[in-house]
Design a protein around this motif. Structure first.
Motif, short mmCIF file in Angstrom:
data_model
loop_
_atom_site.label_atom_id
_atom_site.label_comp_id
_atom_site.label_asym_id
_atom_site.label_seq_id
_atom_site.Cartn_x
_atom_site.Cartn_y
_atom_site.Cartn_z
N TYR A 26 0.82 -1.22 0.00
CA TYR A 26 0.00 0.00 0.00
C TYR A 26 0.85 1.27 0.00
O TYR A 26 0.32 2.37 0.01
N THR A 65 10.55 10.04 10.66
CA THR A 65 9.90 8.97 9.91
C THR A 65 10.54 8.85 8.54
O THR A 65 11.65 9.33 8.31
N GLY A 66 9.86 8.18 7.60
CA GLY A 66 10.43 8.00 6.27
C GLY A 66 9.33 7.60 5.31
O GLY A 66 8.16 7.85 5.60
N GLU A 68 12.01 4.42 5.49
CA GLU A 68 12.38 3.75 6.73
C GLU A 68 13.55 4.51 7.37
O GLU A 68 14.67 4.47 6.85
N ASN A 157 1.42 -0.29 14.85
CA ASN A 157 0.46 0.21 13.86
C ASN A 157 0.13 -0.88 12.87
O ASN A 157 1.05 -1.42 12.23
N VAL A 159 -2.25 -1.42 9.41
CA VAL A 159 -3.19 -0.85 8.44
C VAL A 159 -4.29 -1.90 8.24
O VAL A 159 -3.99 -3.07 7.99
N ILE A 186 -5.22 1.42 11.61
CA ILE A 186 -5.29 2.62 10.75
C ILE A 186 -6.09 2.28 9.49
O ILE A 186 -5.80 1.26 8.84
N LEU A 188 -6.97 2.18 5.73
CA LEU A 188 -6.15 2.24 4.51
C LEU A 188 -6.51 3.49 3.72
O LEU A 188 -7.68 3.73 3.42
N MET A 189 -5.49 4.30 3.41
CA MET A 189 -5.76 5.54 2.69
C MET A 189 -5.47 5.38 1.20
O MET A 189 -4.50 4.73 0.82
N MET A 191 -3.80 6.41 -1.42
CA MET A 191 -2.65 7.28 -1.71
C MET A 191 -1.90 6.76 -2.92
O MET A 191 -1.82 5.56 -3.13
N ASN A 194 -1.10 3.00 -4.80
CA ASN A 194 -1.25 1.73 -4.10
C ASN A 194 -2.32 0.89 -4.81
O ASN A 194 -3.32 1.39 -5.28
N MET A 311 3.14 7.27 0.23
CA MET A 311 3.47 7.50 1.65
C MET A 311 4.96 7.53 1.94
O MET A 311 5.44 8.33 2.72
N ASN A 312 5.72 6.63 1.29
CA ASN A 312 7.14 6.58 1.59
C ASN A 312 7.84 7.88 1.21
O ASN A 312 8.89 8.21 1.73
N1 SAM Z 1 8.78 2.76 7.39
C1 SAM Z 1 8.15 3.18 8.58
C2 SAM Z 1 6.98 2.30 8.94
O1 SAM Z 1 6.54 1.53 8.10
O2 SAM Z 1 6.49 2.39 10.07
C3 SAM Z 1 7.74 4.63 8.60
C4 SAM Z 1 7.12 5.20 7.35
S1 SAM Z 1 5.55 4.52 6.90
C5 SAM Z 1 5.19 5.44 5.43
C6 SAM Z 1 4.52 5.21 8.17
C7 SAM Z 1 3.19 4.58 8.37
O3 SAM Z 1 2.37 4.86 7.25
C8 SAM Z 1 3.18 3.07 8.54
O4 SAM Z 1 2.55 2.73 9.76
C9 SAM Z 1 2.38 2.58 7.36
O5 SAM Z 1 1.68 1.43 7.67
C10 SAM Z 1 1.51 3.77 7.06
N2 SAM Z 1 0.99 3.78 5.69
C11 SAM Z 1 1.68 3.74 4.52
N3 SAM Z 1 0.85 3.79 3.46
C12 SAM Z 1 -0.41 3.84 3.97
C13 SAM Z 1 -1.71 3.92 3.39
N4 SAM Z 1 -1.89 3.91 2.07
N5 SAM Z 1 -2.79 3.98 4.23
C14 SAM Z 1 -2.62 3.98 5.58
N6 SAM Z 1 -1.41 3.93 6.18
C15 SAM Z 1 -0.33 3.86 5.39
#
Ligand code: SAM
Ligand code: SF4
Length: 316
Positions: A26, A65-66, A68, A157, A159, A186, A188-189, A191, A194, A311-312
């Protein structure tokens, strides 16, 4: 500093890299993302300057954050220097946990007080599938290392993904009965690119339907609504950017690894700060805070996020 809608903006989420050692379905494309030119990314000194500028505007909480964050070579130095900036009261991190076995203790010593660790499933085969390349045993070893390193707070966390982990809601939530940590679900967004469609979206109420014994704690949990299972050691948090957005109490500003301030996760508006001095960065931050929209606008599977980044590349 307050924005135009009276919200006190006191929380900066700093993405230190858009690279990652996993490829969650995602979040990232399978092939990863093209590595940007080094010169396009913020340097460590620029990141610290940005934290100083943010602190001068009243930001007290920083999340690293990132991508990673633990794949960044100088991560301990960034965290240590950021934690020492006057006015910054708390440095936290969001990580996938894979590198925590070696880094949990040094990170704690560098001044990181709280960790959010991503864990979408307790099934090794499903973990490999959702992350495209990760091993569940590595993530669990990271969580164990964090629990032993004495952090003020650890949150996991997950998703929520229909047809993937909705059958594990009970198992994930019951981790709060055995360990002193919070489990957060959380939504799922929609974004970036994905691959998930409408059918994978599950509203946060799916957790309440599965776990009728959850009781609201009545405490303030930031973006999460907090609940508890009887006899637990930590909370269950529900984060609902879609089902019930929390824009009215949003206190965040984001800074991407390539130096763009994002006043809202789901808007395409960006304010560049790379190359600016501290005063210039503070001015750009004021503009970004004043440019914060009242809410992220309709966000669902017909109205995908307006952000042009996955998101990354934002910093979740
Ligand atoms: N790499 C780290 C991690 O996975 O925790 C930090 C960055 S990651 C982008 C931060 C959070 O965003 C994670 O908990 C991930 O599950 C969440 N995330 C990424 N894409 C997402 C989406 N499309 N919808 C909801 N949460 C999302
Ligand atoms: Fe990497 Fe975190 Fe995105 Fe997964 S969610 S691909 S671990 S940045």
């Amino acid at each position: 500093m307050r924005d135009r809608f009276g919200r006190e903006i006191n929380y900066l989420r700093l993405s230190v890299t858009d690279l990652c050692n996993l490829r969650c379905l995602y979040c990232m494309p399978e092939e990863g993302i093209p590595k940007k030119e080094h010169a396009a990314m913020l340097t460590e000194d620029e990141m610290i300057r940005a934290v100083e500028a943010a602190a001068s505007l009243g930001i007290t909480k920083l999340r690293i954050t990132g991508g990673e964050p633990l794949v960044k070579k100088n991560i301990l130095s960034i965290c240590g220097r950021a934690a020492a900036v006057p006015g910054i009261r708390e440095v936290c991190m969001t990580t996938n946990g894979i590198r925590l076995p070696e880094l949990a203790v040094p990170l704690r010593e560098a001044g990181v007080k709280r960790l959010n660790i991503s864990l979408d499933t307790l099934d090794p085969e499903k973990y490999a599938r959702i992350t495209r390349c990760g091993k569940l045993t590595d993530a669990l070893a990271g969580i164990r290392a964090a629990l032993e390193a004495g952090y003020d707070k650890i949150k996991l966390n997950a998703v929520l993904i229909g047809g993937f982990n909705d059958d594990e809601i009970e198992a994930l939530a019951s981790l709060t009965l055995r360990y002193p940590l919070d489990m957060r679900f959380i939504e799922l967004m929609p974004m970036g690119e994905n691959g998930f469609g409408k059918e994978a979206y599950l509203p946060y109420t799916a957790v309440l339907d599965r776990l009728p014994e959850l009781e609201p704690t009545g405490e303030e949990g930031g973006a999460a609504k907090l609940y508890r299972l009887p006899g637990c050691l930590g909370n269950v948090g529900l984060i609902s950017p879609i089902g019930a957005h929390f824009c009215g109490s949003c206190n965040r500003l984001r800074l991407t690894a390539d130096g763009k301030l994002k006043p809202c996760l789901h808007s395409s508006a960006e304010y560049p700060i790379k190359g600016l001095d501290r005063e210039g960065m503070a001015e750009a931050m004021k503009e970004a805070i004043l440019g914060k929209p009242e809410w992220h606008g309709a966000l669902d599977y017909a109205n995908r996020s307006q952000s042009q980044r996955s998101m990354n590349r934002i910093g979740g």
